[in-house]
Structures are given as structure tokens and as C-alpha cells.
Motif scaffolding. Structure first.
Motif, PDB file in Angstrom:
ATOM      1  N   ASN A  97       0.832  -1.200   0.000  1.00  0.00           N
ATOM      2  CA  ASN A  97       0.000   0.000   0.000  1.00  0.00           C
ATOM      3  C   ASN A  97       0.867   1.251   0.000  1.00  0.00           C
ATOM      4  O   ASN A  97       1.956   1.240  -0.542  1.00  0.00           O
ATOM      5  N   CYS A 144      -6.686  -3.718   5.633  1.00  0.00           N
ATOM      6  CA  CYS A 144      -6.482  -2.292   5.358  1.00  0.00           C
ATOM      7  C   CYS A 144      -7.838  -1.606   5.386  1.00  0.00           C
ATOM      8  O   CYS A 144      -8.824  -2.169   4.896  1.00  0.00           O
ATOM      9  N   VAL A 145      -7.895  -0.391   5.929  1.00  0.00           N
ATOM     10  CA  VAL A 145      -9.173   0.337   5.981  1.00  0.00           C
ATOM     11  C   VAL A 145      -9.717   0.649   4.589  1.00  0.00           C
ATOM     12  O   VAL A 145     -10.877   0.974   4.443  1.00  0.00           O
ATOM     13  N   GLU A 146      -8.863   0.552   3.588  1.00  0.00           N
ATOM     14  CA  GLU A 146      -9.324   0.851   2.239  1.00  0.00           C
ATOM     15  C   GLU A 146     -10.152  -0.285   1.655  1.00  0.00           C
ATOM     16  O   GLU A 146     -10.629  -0.202   0.527  1.00  0.00           O
ATOM     17  N   GLY A 228      -4.329  -1.842   8.994  1.00  0.00           N
ATOM     18  CA  GLY A 228      -3.048  -1.615   8.316  1.00  0.00           C
ATOM     19  C   GLY A 228      -2.394  -0.276   8.608  1.00  0.00           C
ATOM     20  O   GLY A 228      -1.176  -0.219   8.780  1.00  0.00           O
ATOM     21  N   ILE A 229      -3.185   0.780   8.692  1.00  0.00           N
ATOM     22  CA  ILE A 229      -2.635   2.122   8.906  1.00  0.00           C
ATOM     23  C   ILE A 229      -1.699   2.226  10.112  1.00  0.00           C
ATOM     24  O   ILE A 229      -0.816   3.065  10.128  1.00  0.00           O
TER      25      ILE A 229
HETATM   26 MO    MO Z   1      -4.092   0.784   4.671  1.00  0.00          MO
END
Ligand code: MO
Ligand code: MTE
Length: 260
Positions: A97, A144-146, A228-229
């Protein structure tokens, strides 16, 4: 005789039934809209919290966010473990990412992690010192928040082992741990229980090999209880504090806690 006692109710015609239904649903709709509007007005006209560590969300909203945070903190106690998988299930092509803080070149051999102790003392730790300690491996679903997730296989030194070997018992009595890339561009703030969760590792291997550059060589954070962030790639420094350390995505308005 019966007819005299009981008022016979004429059954409603289809038309009347529809009218009645419409009236009921319209009233319900009107009432809930009014409530929603009022709620929105309260939120909208409420003061904005000061932009700083977290982005400028309306105060009641932040209060609600902090409440959920509390709930999850209590729910995910130190004993709660994230689900793990067999190594064979781990992705061979690991997704990659954003790369904030990884733009510059890095001299892996010369790299040192800076650890700021509570007394002001700064300790520099090399990758060999970290690799010399017992290795822990984990295969879990990285999220991942995405909106993507992937089963990944990471190896490194357990954070809690790191704390023990480098004598940071006093430091982890504080509420937060902060991690920053060597260039200062990407920062992550972690509540201490998550930072020292038994599955949190300072990773130097991915799929059994040294971590590639774009995945955070030579050392990154793998914290399975978070999105993930929070999994900072290329650690430069580590700090401890009772106030929230700077956090790149929290400043952009994301949830500071960002737990799963
Ligand atoms: Mo992410
Ligand atoms: N230094 C740094 N760490 C970072 C990021 C970043 O941009 N810079 N992105 C985060 C995000 S949003 C995710 S999903 C993961 C992605 O890790 P990967 O590239 O190894 O898949 O790293 C996290 N750590």
C-alpha cells in the motif's frame, strides 16, 4: 340479541387499508426525520474539537468515537488473540500500500532504531541486536481500511520480548507508544495494551525472507489487532508518553484507535 351488544365493525375496504397504512408510515417517517434532523442540527452546530492529534470532528461525534474506543479496549483484552492460519495459506504476492516515509533510500547496514527512554536517555538499537533474539512468526489476515485484506506471514521479535530484553518495563507503564519513520513523514500512535499485545511484533521478515524495501525494511511494525494504517513500515524511532503521540491518519480524521 348479540347484534345489539356488539357493535359490528365494518371491515375496511382495500382502499381504506392502503390509506391507513400510508398515513401510519408517513407519520413514522415524518417523526423520525424530525428526530434525525434535530440530531444532525445538534451535531452540526456543536463546537468542533481542536484540530491537533485527531482531525477536527464535531465534539459529540468524537465523544461517541471515544466511547466505542473504550468498549473495544475492554473487549479486546490482552488475552484476546487474532485468528491465525497455516503458513501454506499465506499470500505469495503480498499487497503493497502507501509508502509515506519510505521515499528516501536507506542504508540497511547503518540503520539504527532510536528508543527514547523516560529519563531522557536515548538508546540506539541495530537490526543485528534485534535478530539475535528469539524469533516469533505469525500468519494472519492483514486488513487495510481501504477495503482489502490478505493472509500474510511475518516474522520478527515480539514487542513484549523487545521491551523485556531492552529494559523498557518503566516505559510501558505509560499510556502510549509512538513510532515514526526515520524521515519523520509517517507517524503512528498506539495505546499501550495494543502495542504490547502478545501478537504485536517488530517484524524483519516477510514470507521467511528479509522484508523488502517497499514493505518497510529493515524493521516494521506488525500489529494484528489494528488496521493496516497502524502497521508502520521502516521504524526510525520509538517513544513513550501519557499523551497521544502524533499519528498520520488520525490527523487526517481517521479513528485514533483503529482497532479491529
Ligand atoms: Mo491501509
Ligand atoms: N511508513 C509507512 N508505513 C505504512 C504506510 C505508509 O504509507 N508509510 N501505510 C500503512 C497502510 S495504510 C497499510 S495498509 C500498510 C500496508 O503495508 P504493505 O505495503 O506492506 O502492504 O502499511 C501501513 N504502514
Amino acid at each position: 340479541m348479540m347484534n345489539n351488544l356488539k357493535k359490528v365493525k365494518k371491515p375496511l375496504t382495500i382502499d381504506q387499508k392502503i390509506k391507513r397504512r400510508n398515513f401510519i408510515s408517513l407519520s413514522v417517517f415524518a417523526l423520525s426525520s424530525a428526530a434525525a434532523y434535530k440530531g444532525w442540527r445538534i451535531l452540526y452546530t456543536s463546537p468542533e474539537e481542536a484540530t491537533g492529534i485527531t482531525g477536527g470532528a464535531q465534539v459529540p461525534l468524537r465523544r461517541a468515537l471515544n466511547k466505542t474506543e473504550l468498549f473495544f479496549r475492554n473487549f479486546f483484552s490482552n488475552n484476546h488473540l487474532v485468528k491465525t492460519y497455516p503458513k501454506a495459506m499465506a499470500a505469495k504476492n503480498v499487497r503493497q500500500n502507501s509508502n509515506i516515509g519510505l521515499e528516501s533510500n536507506i542504508d540497511i547496514a547503518g540503520w539504527k532504531m532510536e528508543v527514547k527512554k523516560s529519563g531522557g536517555e536515548v538508546v540506539h538499537i541495530t537490526i543485528d541486536q534485534i535478530k539475535a533474539l528469539p524469533k516469533t512468526e505469525i500468519v494472519y489476515d492483514f486488513k487495510c481500511v481501504e477495503g482489502w485484506d490478505q493472509i500474510q506471514y511475518w516474522g520478527g521479535l515480539k514487542m513484549i520480548d523487545f521491551i523485556e530484553y531492552f529494559g523498557l518495563a518503566e516505559e510501558i507503564k505509560m499510556q502510549y507508544m509512538g513510532l515514526i519513520t526515520p524521515d519523520g513523514e509517517y507517524q503512528v500512535g498506539l495505546d499501550m495494551p495494543s502495542a504490547i499485545h502478545p501478537q504485536t511484533i517488530l517484524a524483519y521478515e516477510m514470507n521467511g525472507r528479509p522484508i523488502p524495501h517497499n514493505h518497510g525494511a529493515p524493521l516494521r511494525l506488525i500489529i494484528p489487532v489494528k488496521y493496516g494504517i497502524k502497521n508502520l513500515k521502516r521504524i526510525g524511532s520509538m517513544t513513550f508518553s501519557n499523551t497521544r503521540p502524533p499519528d498520520y491518519w488520525a490527523r487526517e480524521g481517521y479513528d485514533y484507535y483503529s482497532g479491529l
